[in-house]
Design a protein around this motif. Structure first.
Motif, short mmCIF file in Angstrom:
data_model
loop_
_atom_site.label_atom_id
_atom_site.label_comp_id
_atom_site.label_asym_id
_atom_site.label_seq_id
_atom_site.Cartn_x
_atom_site.Cartn_y
_atom_site.Cartn_z
N PHE A 1 0.81 -1.22 0.00
CA PHE A 1 0.00 0.00 0.00
C PHE A 1 0.84 1.27 0.00
N ASP A 2 2.14 1.18 0.29
CA ASP A 2 2.95 2.38 0.52
C ASP A 2 2.87 3.39 -0.61
N ASN A 3 3.09 2.95 -1.83
CA ASN A 3 3.13 3.88 -2.97
C ASN A 3 1.75 4.43 -3.33
N TYR A 4 0.71 3.75 -2.89
CA TYR A 4 -0.66 4.24 -3.15
C TYR A 4 -1.07 5.29 -2.13
N VAL A 5 -0.62 5.13 -0.87
CA VAL A 5 -1.05 6.03 0.20
C VAL A 5 -0.12 7.24 0.33
N THR A 6 1.17 7.05 0.07
CA THR A 6 2.10 8.17 0.07
C THR A 6 1.68 9.16 -1.02
N ASN A 7 1.48 10.41 -0.65
CA ASN A 7 0.93 11.44 -1.55
C ASN A 7 -0.51 11.12 -1.99
N GLY A 8 -1.17 10.24 -1.24
CA GLY A 8 -2.56 9.89 -1.56
C GLY A 8 -3.53 11.02 -1.25
N ASN A 9 -4.79 10.80 -1.63
CA ASN A 9 -5.82 11.83 -1.54
C ASN A 9 -6.51 11.83 -0.16
N SER A 10 -5.70 11.66 0.90
CA SER A 10 -6.25 11.56 2.26
C SER A 10 -6.76 12.91 2.76
N ILE A 11 -7.70 12.83 3.71
CA ILE A 11 -8.37 14.01 4.24
C ILE A 11 -8.36 13.96 5.77
N LEU A 12 -8.00 15.08 6.41
CA LEU A 12 -8.19 15.24 7.85
C LEU A 12 -9.39 16.15 8.05
N PHE B 1 -9.23 10.36 7.07
CA PHE B 1 -9.69 9.39 6.06
C PHE B 1 -8.52 9.07 5.12
N THR B 2 -8.01 7.85 5.21
CA THR B 2 -6.85 7.44 4.43
C THR B 2 -7.29 7.02 3.02
N HIS B 3 -6.97 7.87 2.05
CA HIS B 3 -7.29 7.60 0.65
C HIS B 3 -6.01 7.31 -0.14
N PRO B 4 -6.07 6.45 -1.11
CA PRO B 4 -4.93 6.25 -2.00
C PRO B 4 -4.93 7.29 -3.11
N ILE B 5 -3.91 7.24 -3.97
CA ILE B 5 -3.95 8.04 -5.19
C ILE B 5 -5.11 7.56 -6.05
N SER B 6 -5.65 8.45 -6.86
CA SER B 6 -6.86 8.14 -7.63
C SER B 6 -6.69 6.98 -8.60
N GLU B 7 -5.45 6.76 -9.08
CA GLU B 7 -5.22 5.72 -10.08
C GLU B 7 -5.21 4.31 -9.50
N MET B 8 -5.19 4.18 -8.18
CA MET B 8 -5.15 2.84 -7.59
C MET B 8 -6.36 2.03 -8.02
N LYS B 9 -6.11 0.82 -8.49
CA LYS B 9 -7.20 -0.09 -8.86
C LYS B 9 -7.76 -0.75 -7.60
N LEU B 10 -9.08 -0.71 -7.47
CA LEU B 10 -9.74 -1.38 -6.35
C LEU B 10 -10.29 -2.74 -6.77
#
Length: 315
Positions: A162-173, A271-280
């Motif tokens: 998950f590291d590369n998806y969450v680092t610089n991800g679209n997370s919100i506080l 709210f921990t979000h990944p980068i938008s390109e991450m495939k779910l």
């Protein structure tokens, strides 16, 4: 299950393989069973938490016209202020009895990605508001990365999946203010029953009770945590990715007893979000003959926009 399990991130961070495996097993099984844990040993200090609540309280005490000057049209409430009653749970007509603020990612080392995120909104009236908010953001993000590393190992993935998806991800506080209740709410609650959109949510201790989670029997369980703990739950993105192996549990914030209607409530989830390109797309590790794939393929960005429209934040 009548209580959410408690775990200690220090076990995972230790050099002892048995302690590390103990944490992986405990948090993984908790997320299969009820989707929530209370976690200590995280990176958010008591002092930073106290400072942030002080800044947040000062912001929500500002005159309404000043707060509304920080409400930005056209971005689905992703940054800045969202006024009272604007957000509603999926399928609910009544707006939740809350107002909130959003701090977002400040991207490092990727100008192309940085251009895709709205800029954070600076509050002029409270000098330390933004600085304190982003300090807490980074400590919660760091905690989230380690929790996701444990879950990656539990699922059977590489630890740093998950590291590369969450680092610089679209997370919100999101600092939230639930004002005193004035008059009969007429069906509205502080936060109607819902599941979170993201991978995982980290909740700093709220200023008053009210959070409840629904167990497998459909019973509502009050969530209690010690001051030094974060409450961390699975979101819909992680449930989808794991083909329902890990549970995004329905939860709500109920209105207090009438005698406490005059008391406000403050709460700060990350709210921990990944980068938008991450495939779910459902992970092969979570698909079996007895548990076939149950979700269509989608990216994190597509899923987020779909849910923001359902919540009334995007038109």
């Amino acid at each position: 299950m009548k209580n959410i399990p408690s775990v200690n991130l220090a076990d995972f961070l230790s050099e002892d393989p048995k302690r590390k495996q103990k944490f992986i097993k405990e948090i993984g099984e908790a997320y299969e069973e009820i989707g929530f844990v209370a976690l200590k040993g995280h990176f958010l200090s008591d002092q930073l938490s106290e400072n942030l609540y002080k800044e947040v309280t000062a912001f929500f005490d500002l005159p309404q016209e000043i707060k509304e000057s920080y409400e930005i049209d056209g971005i689905g409430g992703q940054r800045g202020y969202t006024s009272f009653g604007k957000e509603s749970a999926k399928g609910k007509k009544e707006g939740d009895l809350k107002e909130f603020w959003h701090f977002g990612q400040e991207v490092v080392g990727n100008d192309k990605l940085k251009a895709t995120y709205p800029k954070n909104v600076l509050v002029n009236e409270i000098p330390n508001f933004n600085k304190t908010g982003m300090e807490a953001y980074k400590m919660l993000e760091k905690t989230a990365i380690y929790v996701l590393r444990a879950l990656a190992l539990y699922i059977g993935l590489d630890e740093k999946y998950f590291d590369n998806y969450v680092t610089n991800g679209n997370s919100i506080l999101r600092p939230i203010h639930y004002p005193p209740i004035i008059g009969e709410p007429k069906g509205a609650v502080r936060a109607a029953a819902h599941g979170d959109i993201n991978l995982i949510t980290l909740l700093m201790g709220a200023s008053a009770s009210g959070l409840e989670v629904q167990n497998k029997k459909g019973e509502w369980i009050p969530v209690t945590a010690l001051p030094e703990q974060l409450v961390i739950n699975v979101g819909d993105m992680l449930e989808r990715l794991t083909n329902n192996k890990l549970r995004s549990t329905i939860h709500r914030v109920v209105n207090p007893p009438r005698e406490d209607w005059d008391k406000p409530r403050y709460s700060i989830p990350f709210f921990t979000h990944p980068i938008s390109e991450m495939k779910l797309n459902c992970l092969p590790e979570c698909i079996t003959e007895t548990h076939p794939k149950v979700y269509d393929d989608i990216t994190a960005g597509e899923f987020l926009n779909e849910r923001l429209r359902e919540l009334g934040l995007l038109k």
